[in-house]
Design an enzyme around this catalytic site. Structure first.
Site, PDB file in Angstrom:
ATOM      1  N   GLU A  35       0.122  -1.806   0.023  1.00  0.00           N
ATOM      2  CA  GLU A  35       0.412   0.145   0.174  1.00  0.00           C
ATOM      3  C   GLU A  35       0.761   1.587   0.079  1.00  0.00           C
ATOM      4  OE1 GLU A  35      -2.574   1.518  -0.174  1.00  0.00           O
ATOM      5  OE2 GLU A  35      -4.819   0.660   0.824  1.00  0.00           O
ATOM      6  N   ASP A  36       0.093   2.229  -0.114  1.00  0.00           N
ATOM      7  CA  ASP A  36       0.874   3.736  -0.438  1.00  0.00           C
ATOM      8  C   ASP A  36       0.788   3.802   0.941  1.00  0.00           C
ATOM      9  OD1 ASP A  36      -1.578   3.904  -0.907  1.00  0.00           O
ATOM     10  OD2 ASP A  36      -1.607   5.886  -1.884  1.00  0.00           O
ATOM     11  N   ASP A  60      -3.780   4.778   6.844  1.00  0.00           N
ATOM     12  CA  ASP A  60      -5.180   6.041   7.625  1.00  0.00           C
ATOM     13  C   ASP A  60      -5.346   6.091   8.426  1.00  0.00           C
ATOM     14  OD1 ASP A  60      -6.508   8.869   7.568  1.00  0.00           O
ATOM     15  OD2 ASP A  60      -5.593   9.463   6.358  1.00  0.00           O
ATOM     16  N   ARG A  95       1.679  13.100  -8.028  1.00  0.00           N
ATOM     17  CA  ARG A  95       1.938  11.366  -8.204  1.00  0.00           C
ATOM     18  C   ARG A  95       3.020  11.318  -8.692  1.00  0.00           C
ATOM     19  NH1 ARG A  95      -3.060   8.010  -7.157  1.00  0.00           N
ATOM     20  NH2 ARG A  95      -4.834   8.822  -7.555  1.00  0.00           N
ATOM     21  N   PHE A 104      -2.632  15.268   5.239  1.00  0.00           N
ATOM     22  CA  PHE A 104      -2.598  15.511   4.108  1.00  0.00           C
ATOM     23  C   PHE A 104      -1.385  15.191   3.406  1.00  0.00           C
ATOM     24  CE2 PHE A 104      -3.807  15.039  -0.088  1.00  0.00           C
ATOM     25  CZ  PHE A 104      -4.688  13.992  -0.294  1.00  0.00           C
TER      26      PHE A 104
END
Ligand code: XMP
Ligand code: MG
Length: 179
Positions: A100-101, A104, A166, A153
Site C-alpha cells: 500500500e502507499d 490512514d 503522483r 495530508f
C-alpha cells in the site's frame, strides 16, 4: 513548495530519504523470505512507484499482481461498500505481501486483509510506505512500514491530491494554514 489545484504543499520526505528507506525494507524482505517465493499484491493507484522501486530490489523469486479497491455507498444500506478488483486466484498457497502507499484510518487495509485471507495464501504480510499512527488503530499489524507520519495530508511519489502530484519524486505535506 508545490502548488496542486488550490492547495500548497511543503517538502516533507526527499527522494533520497525515500529510496534509502526502500533499500532497507527490501533487504528485510529478502532476508525474511530467503528460500521462498513471494507474491506481491500492489494496491493501485497510489502504490505504483513504491511498488516499482521496491520490486527492483527484491532478490528472492517474486511474482506481482495489481489490484484496485473501490468504495461506494451500497443501494439500500447505510454503510460503505468495498470491492477489491483484480485479485488473482493464484494468491492461494503463496506467500503474499500486500503493498500500500498509505495507511490512514486502516479501513482500506483491513478490508484487503480480510479479502486476501479468504483466498487462503500460505502466509500474508502487509507493507505500506506511509502510516499515520495517530489515526490507525494498529490492527492488522503492518509488517513493513516506510515512514510513520503525522496526521496531515501528503502528496507525491504516487500519492495524489485530486489526481495531481503522483509524478513528484519526493513527498510533500499540506501547509499548516490549509485544510
Ligand atoms: P484509510 O483511511 O482507509 O485510507 O486507511 C487509505 C486511503 O486513503 C487515501 N489517503 C491519502 N491519500 N494523501 C493521499 O494522497 C494522504 O495523506 C492520504 N491519507 C489517506 C489513500 O488513497 C489511501 O489508500
Ligand atoms: Mg488518492
Amino acid at each position: 513548495m508545490v502548488q496542486l489545484h488550490d492547495k500548497t504543499f511543503g517538502p516533507y520526505l526527499t527522494a533520497e530519504e525515500i529510496q534509502q528507506r526502500i533499500a532497507v525494507l527490501a533487504a528485510q524482505i529478502n532476508r525474511d523470505y530467503a528460500g521462498k517465493e513471494v507474491m506481491f499484491v500492489s494496491v493501485l493507484n497510489g502504490s505504483f512507484l513504491f511498488m516499482a522501486d521496491l520490486f527492483k530490489q527484491i532478490t528472492v523469486p517474486a511474482y506481482i499482481q495489481f489490484v484496485r479497491v473501490y468504495s461506494y455507498r451500497g443501494t439500500g444500506s447505510s454503510g460503505k461498500v468495498n470491492e477489491l478488483m483484480g485479485l488473482n486466484e493464484t494468491v492461494k498457497g503463496k506467500h503474499v505481501i500486500v503493498v500500500e502507499d498509505i495507511v490512514d484510518t486502516g479501513l482500506t487495509i483491513q478490508y484487503i486483509h480480510r479479502t486476501v485471507t479468504a483466498h487462503e495464501p500460505a502466509s500474508l504480510k502487509l507493507a505500506s510506505l506511509l502510516l499515520k499512527p495517530e489515526v490507525y488503530g494498529g490492527n492488522p499489524k503492518i509488517d513493513y512500514i516506510g515512514f510513520e507520519i503525522p496526521n496531515r495530508f501528503v502528496v507525491g511519489y504516487g500519492l495524489d491530491y485530486e489526481g495531481l502530484g503522483r509524478n513528484l519524486p519526493a513527498i510533500y505535506q499540506l501547509k499548516e494554514n490549509e485544510v
